[in-house]
Design an enzyme around this catalytic site. Sequence first.
Site, PDB file in Angstrom:
ATOM      1  N   PRO A   9       0.789  -1.231   0.000  1.00  0.00           N
ATOM      2  CA  PRO A   9       0.000   0.000   0.000  1.00  0.00           C
ATOM      3  C   PRO A   9       0.821   1.280   0.000  1.00  0.00           C
ATOM      4  CG  PRO A   9      -0.155  -1.144   2.119  1.00  0.00           C
ATOM      5  CD  PRO A   9       0.511  -2.081   1.155  1.00  0.00           C
ATOM      6  N   ASN A  10       0.333   2.209  -0.786  1.00  0.00           N
ATOM      7  CA  ASN A  10       0.862   3.579  -0.917  1.00  0.00           C
ATOM      8  C   ASN A  10       2.173   3.659  -1.696  1.00  0.00           C
ATOM      9  OD1 ASN A  10      -1.285   4.804   0.655  1.00  0.00           O
ATOM     10  ND2 ASN A  10      -0.363   3.743   2.388  1.00  0.00           N
ATOM     11  N   ARG A  17       4.836  10.851  -2.996  1.00  0.00           N
ATOM     12  CA  ARG A  17       4.535  10.726  -1.571  1.00  0.00           C
ATOM     13  C   ARG A  17       5.754  11.075  -0.703  1.00  0.00           C
ATOM     14  NH1 ARG A  17       4.705   4.695   1.130  1.00  0.00           N
ATOM     15  NH2 ARG A  17       3.904   5.348   3.153  1.00  0.00           N
ATOM     16  N   TYR A  22      10.917   9.131   1.018  1.00  0.00           N
ATOM     17  CA  TYR A  22      10.916   8.069   0.008  1.00  0.00           C
ATOM     18  C   TYR A  22      11.564   8.460  -1.325  1.00  0.00           C
ATOM     19  CZ  TYR A  22       7.733   5.948   3.358  1.00  0.00           C
ATOM     20  OH  TYR A  22       7.189   5.435   4.502  1.00  0.00           O
ATOM     21  N   ASN A  71       8.086  -5.282  -0.506  1.00  0.00           N
ATOM     22  CA  ASN A  71       7.946  -4.142   0.399  1.00  0.00           C
ATOM     23  C   ASN A  71       6.451  -4.051   0.679  1.00  0.00           C
ATOM     24  OD1 ASN A  71       7.774  -1.770   1.780  1.00  0.00           O
ATOM     25  ND2 ASN A  71       9.003  -0.564   0.345  1.00  0.00           N
ATOM     26  N   ALA A  74       2.932  -0.526   5.089  1.00  0.00           N
ATOM     27  CA  ALA A  74       2.468  -0.591   6.472  1.00  0.00           C
ATOM     28  C   ALA A  74       1.934  -1.975   6.864  1.00  0.00           C
ATOM     29  CB  ALA A  74       1.400   0.475   6.710  1.00  0.00           C
ATOM     30  N   HIS A  77       3.871  -4.173   9.331  1.00  0.00           N
ATOM     31  CA  HIS A  77       3.774  -4.045  10.785  1.00  0.00           C
ATOM     32  C   HIS A  77       2.488  -4.655  11.352  1.00  0.00           C
ATOM     33  CE1 HIS A  77       6.976  -1.362   9.723  1.00  0.00           C
ATOM     34  NE2 HIS A  77       6.152  -0.535   9.104  1.00  0.00           N
ATOM     35  N   ASP A  84       1.651 -15.349   7.033  1.00  0.00           N
ATOM     36  CA  ASP A  84       1.265 -16.753   6.819  1.00  0.00           C
ATOM     37  C   ASP A  84       1.457 -17.154   5.359  1.00  0.00           C
ATOM     38  OD1 ASP A  84       0.641 -17.183   9.464  1.00  0.00           O
ATOM     39  OD2 ASP A  84      -1.543 -17.133   9.188  1.00  0.00           O
ATOM     40  N   GLU A  95      12.348  -9.248   2.590  1.00  0.00           N
ATOM     41  CA  GLU A  95      11.580  -8.049   2.980  1.00  0.00           C
ATOM     42  C   GLU A  95      12.470  -6.826   2.792  1.00  0.00           C
ATOM     43  OE1 GLU A  95       9.871  -8.186   6.976  1.00  0.00           O
ATOM     44  OE2 GLU A  95      10.243  -6.040   7.185  1.00  0.00           O
ATOM     45  N   HIS A  97      12.683  -2.356   2.774  1.00  0.00           N
ATOM     46  CA  HIS A  97      12.098  -1.044   3.056  1.00  0.00           C
ATOM     47  C   HIS A  97      13.012   0.032   2.503  1.00  0.00           C
ATOM     48  CE1 HIS A  97       9.128  -2.882   5.540  1.00  0.00           C
ATOM     49  NE2 HIS A  97      10.090  -3.614   6.072  1.00  0.00           N
ATOM     50  N   ILE A  98      12.412   1.057   1.973  1.00  0.00           N
ATOM     51  CA  ILE A  98      13.164   2.189   1.416  1.00  0.00           C
ATOM     52  C   ILE A  98      13.778   2.989   2.566  1.00  0.00           C
ATOM     53  CG2 ILE A  98      12.919   4.347   0.120  1.00  0.00           C
ATOM     54  CD1 ILE A  98      10.494   2.860  -1.317  1.00  0.00           C
ATOM     55  N   SER A  99      12.965   3.277   3.554  1.00  0.00           N
ATOM     56  CA  SER A  99      13.440   4.067   4.695  1.00  0.00           C
ATOM     57  C   SER A  99      14.033   3.141   5.760  1.00  0.00           C
ATOM     58  CB  SER A  99      12.276   4.869   5.299  1.00  0.00           C
ATOM     59  OG  SER A  99      11.293   3.999   5.830  1.00  0.00           O
ATOM     60  N   ARG A 104      12.543   5.528  12.723  1.00  0.00           N
ATOM     61  CA  ARG A 104      11.246   6.194  12.628  1.00  0.00           C
ATOM     62  C   ARG A 104      10.360   5.820  13.825  1.00  0.00           C
ATOM     63  NH1 ARG A 104       8.971   5.403   6.774  1.00  0.00           N
ATOM     64  NH2 ARG A 104       7.635   7.100   7.509  1.00  0.00           N
ATOM     65  N   ARG A 108       6.889   1.224  13.637  1.00  0.00           N
ATOM     66  CA  ARG A 108       7.539   0.690  12.426  1.00  0.00           C
ATOM     67  C   ARG A 108       8.723  -0.227  12.767  1.00  0.00           C
ATOM     68  NH1 ARG A 108       5.135   3.927   8.380  1.00  0.00           N
ATOM     69  NH2 ARG A 108       4.715   6.019   9.159  1.00  0.00           N
TER      70      ARG A 108
HETATM   71  C1  DQA Z   1       8.097   1.375   4.117  1.00  0.00           C
HETATM   72  C2  DQA Z   1       8.114   1.636   5.633  1.00  0.00           C
HETATM   73  C3  DQA Z   1       6.731   1.391   6.212  1.00  0.00           C
HETATM   74  O1  DQA Z   1       6.747   1.636   7.611  1.00  0.00           O
HETATM   75  C4  DQA Z   1       5.729   2.329   5.584  1.00  0.00           C
HETATM   76  O2  DQA Z   1       4.437   2.065   6.072  1.00  0.00           O
HETATM   77  C5  DQA Z   1       5.744   2.282   4.095  1.00  0.00           C
HETATM   78  C6  DQA Z   1       7.028   2.194   3.416  1.00  0.00           C
HETATM   79  C7  DQA Z   1       9.462   1.715   3.473  1.00  0.00           C
HETATM   80  O3  DQA Z   1       9.680   1.272   2.341  1.00  0.00           O
HETATM   81  O4  DQA Z   1      10.275   2.426   4.055  1.00  0.00           O
HETATM   82  O5  DQA Z   1       4.725   2.391   3.435  1.00  0.00           O
HETATM   83  O6  DQA Z   1       7.860  -0.008   3.900  1.00  0.00           O
END
Ligand code: DQA
Length: 138
Positions: A9-10, A17, A22, A71, A74, A77, A84, A95, A97-99, A104, A108
Amino acid sequence: MKIQIINGPNLNLLGVREKSIYGDTSFEGYLEQLRARFLTIEIEYYQSNVEGEIINKLHEIGFSYDGIVINAGAYTHTSIAIADAIAAINTPVIEVHISNVYKREEFRHHSMLAASCKGVIAGFGMDSYRLGIENLVG
Ligand code: DQA
């Protein structure tokens, strides 16, 4: 070799964004660079804002692909259901993550998915995806 990237998502809003977190590159732009770098590997891309659709994609490709870089945004978390699904499939999952999620908010800092994954990469910007692929191809 076939690798699937899954963004949750997002992440369709990358480049638009919260650019200070990001960056200002769209994922589609970055994907072209990735494909140019790994010319001998088929890199498929899927993005969904819907938890069940991410699970369906994991089921669809998780017994035939060589690796998955996810990725889950959210859902990382919160989603026992995605955890599963990762545990249920054969294909190794990384897994990413960009950040740097550990710098943070505290919510997270915990990943529901990490224990079912081969490993976790966080905090290298878009390069986190490349690092994930390097591991899968190495
Ligand atoms: C994220 C970190 C997550 O906490 C956040 O909800 C995202 C992006 C990252 O790529 O840093 O949507 O997965």
